[in-house]
Design an enzyme around this catalytic site. Structure first.
Site, mmCIF file in Angstrom:
data_model
loop_
_atom_site.group_PDB
_atom_site.id
_atom_site.type_symbol
_atom_site.label_atom_id
_atom_site.label_comp_id
_atom_site.label_asym_id
_atom_site.label_seq_id
_atom_site.Cartn_x
_atom_site.Cartn_y
_atom_site.Cartn_z
ATOM 1 N N LYS A 123 -3.462 -5.415 1.036
ATOM 2 C CA LYS A 123 -4.335 -4.436 0.359
ATOM 3 C C LYS A 123 -4.468 -4.831 -1.116
ATOM 4 O O LYS A 123 -4.532 -6.024 -1.406
ATOM 5 C CB LYS A 123 -3.789 -3.017 0.574
ATOM 6 C CG LYS A 123 -3.562 -2.741 2.076
ATOM 7 C CD LYS A 123 -3.279 -1.319 2.416
ATOM 8 C CE LYS A 123 -3.074 -1.197 3.925
ATOM 9 N NZ LYS A 123 -2.875 0.169 4.381
ATOM 10 N N GLU A 148 -5.322 0.976 14.563
ATOM 11 C CA GLU A 148 -4.591 1.575 13.448
ATOM 12 C C GLU A 148 -4.945 3.059 13.353
ATOM 13 O O GLU A 148 -5.985 3.412 12.776
ATOM 14 C CB GLU A 148 -4.975 0.879 12.131
ATOM 15 C CG GLU A 148 -4.641 -0.592 12.105
ATOM 16 C CD GLU A 148 -4.535 -1.101 10.672
ATOM 17 O OE1 GLU A 148 -3.486 -1.668 10.342
ATOM 18 O OE2 GLU A 148 -5.462 -0.901 9.883
ATOM 19 N N HIS A 180 -11.526 -2.077 8.496
ATOM 20 C CA HIS A 180 -10.280 -1.351 8.223
ATOM 21 C C HIS A 180 -10.622 0.099 7.858
ATOM 22 O O HIS A 180 -11.646 0.350 7.210
ATOM 23 C CB HIS A 180 -9.520 -2.025 7.080
ATOM 24 C CG HIS A 180 -8.132 -1.493 6.915
ATOM 25 N ND1 HIS A 180 -7.877 -0.308 6.276
ATOM 26 C CD2 HIS A 180 -6.942 -1.954 7.352
ATOM 27 C CE1 HIS A 180 -6.567 -0.068 6.312
ATOM 28 N NE2 HIS A 180 -5.982 -1.055 6.955
ATOM 29 N N GLY A 191 0.369 4.120 5.974
ATOM 30 C CA GLY A 191 0.958 4.416 4.674
ATOM 31 C C GLY A 191 1.631 5.773 4.598
ATOM 32 O O GLY A 191 1.973 6.246 3.515
ATOM 33 N N SER A 209 2.417 2.077 9.484
ATOM 34 C CA SER A 209 3.847 2.276 9.222
ATOM 35 C C SER A 209 4.748 1.440 10.125
ATOM 36 O O SER A 209 5.814 1.902 10.542
ATOM 37 C CB SER A 209 4.213 3.765 9.288
ATOM 38 O OG SER A 209 3.502 4.487 8.289
ATOM 39 N N GLU A 222 -9.581 1.975 5.621
ATOM 40 C CA GLU A 222 -9.794 2.212 4.184
ATOM 41 C C GLU A 222 -11.196 1.782 3.776
ATOM 42 O O GLU A 222 -11.808 2.386 2.888
ATOM 43 C CB GLU A 222 -8.699 1.494 3.373
ATOM 44 C CG GLU A 222 -7.368 2.232 3.505
ATOM 45 C CD GLU A 222 -6.130 1.373 3.386
ATOM 46 O OE1 GLU A 222 -6.183 0.269 2.826
ATOM 47 O OE2 GLU A 222 -5.071 1.813 3.896
ATOM 48 N N ASN A 246 -1.296 -7.328 5.683
ATOM 49 C CA ASN A 246 -2.463 -6.887 4.914
ATOM 50 C C ASN A 246 -1.925 -6.354 3.593
ATOM 51 O O ASN A 246 -1.403 -5.245 3.537
ATOM 52 C CB ASN A 246 -3.212 -5.792 5.688
ATOM 53 C CG ASN A 246 -4.304 -5.156 4.852
ATOM 54 O OD1 ASN A 246 -4.657 -5.668 3.779
ATOM 55 N ND2 ASN A 246 -4.855 -4.048 5.329
HETATM 56 P P1 13P Z 1 1.066 0.492 6.401
HETATM 57 O O1 13P Z 1 1.848 -0.554 7.173
HETATM 58 O O2 13P Z 1 1.383 0.495 4.942
HETATM 59 O O3 13P Z 1 1.115 1.818 7.048
HETATM 60 O O4 13P Z 1 -0.489 0.009 6.474
HETATM 61 C C1 13P Z 1 -1.033 -0.266 7.705
HETATM 62 C C2 13P Z 1 -2.347 -0.914 7.501
HETATM 63 O O5 13P Z 1 -3.294 -0.266 7.105
HETATM 64 C C3 13P Z 1 -2.456 -2.352 7.773
HETATM 65 O O6 13P Z 1 -3.780 -2.774 7.787
#
Ligand code: 13P
Length: 255
Positions: free
Chosen positions: A11, A168, A95, A174, A214, A97, A9
């Site tokens: 982003k 997640e 997601h 992150g 992560s 976010e 992903n």
């Molecule tokens: P990270 O791997 O950067 O922690 O992000 C995870 C994520 O949100 C994948 O959709």
């Protein structure tokens, strides 16, 4: 036997040149690597580029979100229909976010899910608790609540064939704070138990449940060694080809 599924992903990261380079190298790597199903979820603007660049590799290319409406006055948005129209095959939905920054609710998740499925897209449905919810002992309640909402009214066949789940934990995204394998396994097992209860044992044992938060080359193997962790949804560590390839190698059975 569930084939592991690791998805990038991206982003809101990378640019056209970096994506060209990444896809050319990934295509080459995938010529003789088939142990893991691979997904790439770029910013929507680059979907046609990635669809073309990864054609024939077996990688799933998808969007990070989409609107349920087929068209209309939604400035800045992209319809599930458009995602399918440019040849992408999947979309992430719900997601954290999207939920936290853009205010998407469980009802929005269902609307997007139904539009995506109707357009022929497979879906990765994301669930996860915040730190506050975990510390209040509410992890299971939150995750299973999101799961029940996200799967409401789907038939066992649709779930088995078209749906991937991603757990997640928001506090692990992150932040560099990965859930321990035990923490991930506990939630994945309770997701699978809920699937079995609602949709039957066959669907529960066929459904891929990815872990996200992560995931890195140095922790992917221990996470994926957990019996109910079948893949990973990766942000930061998926942005460089070398790191993504290390994740794919580390995520193959027996790694
Ligand atoms: P990270 O791997 O950067 O922690 O992000 C995870 C994520 O949100 C994948 O959709």
């Amino acid at each position: 036997m569930r084939k592991p599924y690791i998805a990038a992903n991206w982003k809101m990261n990378l640019d056209a040149d970096a994506i060209d380079e990444f896809c050319a190298e990934l295509s080459e790597f995938l010529l003789d690597f088939d142990a893991v199903r691979v997904g790439v979820f770029p910013p929507s603007l680059y979907l046609p580029q990635v669809v073309r660049a990864l054609a024939g590799t077996g990688a799933v290319v998808g969007a990070q979100s989409c609107r349920p409406e087929a068209s209309g006055a939604f400035t800045g948005e992209i319809a599930a229909r458009m995602v399918a129209d440019v040849g992408a095959k999947a979309t992430l939905i719900g997601h954290s976010e999207r939920r936290q920054i853009f205010g998407e609710t469980d009802a929005d998740v269902v609307a997007r899910r139904d539009a995506a499925l109707a357009e022929g897209l497979d879906v990765i449905l994301c669930v996860g608790e915040t730190l506050e919810e975990r510390e209040a002992g509410r992890t299971n309640e939150v995750v299973i609540g999101q799961l029940e909402a996200a799967l409401a009214d789907l038939t066992p066949d649709v779930v088995r064939e078209r749906v991937t789940l991603a757990y997640e934990p928001v506090w692990a995204i992150g932040t560099g704070k990965t859930a321990t394998p035990d923490q991930a396994q506990e939630v994945h097992a309770s997701i699978r138990a809920r699937l079995a209860e609602g949709l039957g044992g066959e669907v529960a044992s066929a459904t891929i449940i990815q872990y996200g938060g992560s995931v890195k080359p140095d922790n992917v193997s221990e996470l994926m060694a957990c019996p109910d962790v079948d893949g990973a949804l990766v942000g930061g560590a998926s942005l460089q080809l070398e790191s993504f390839v290390a994740l794919l190698r580390g995520g193959q059975p027996g790694a």
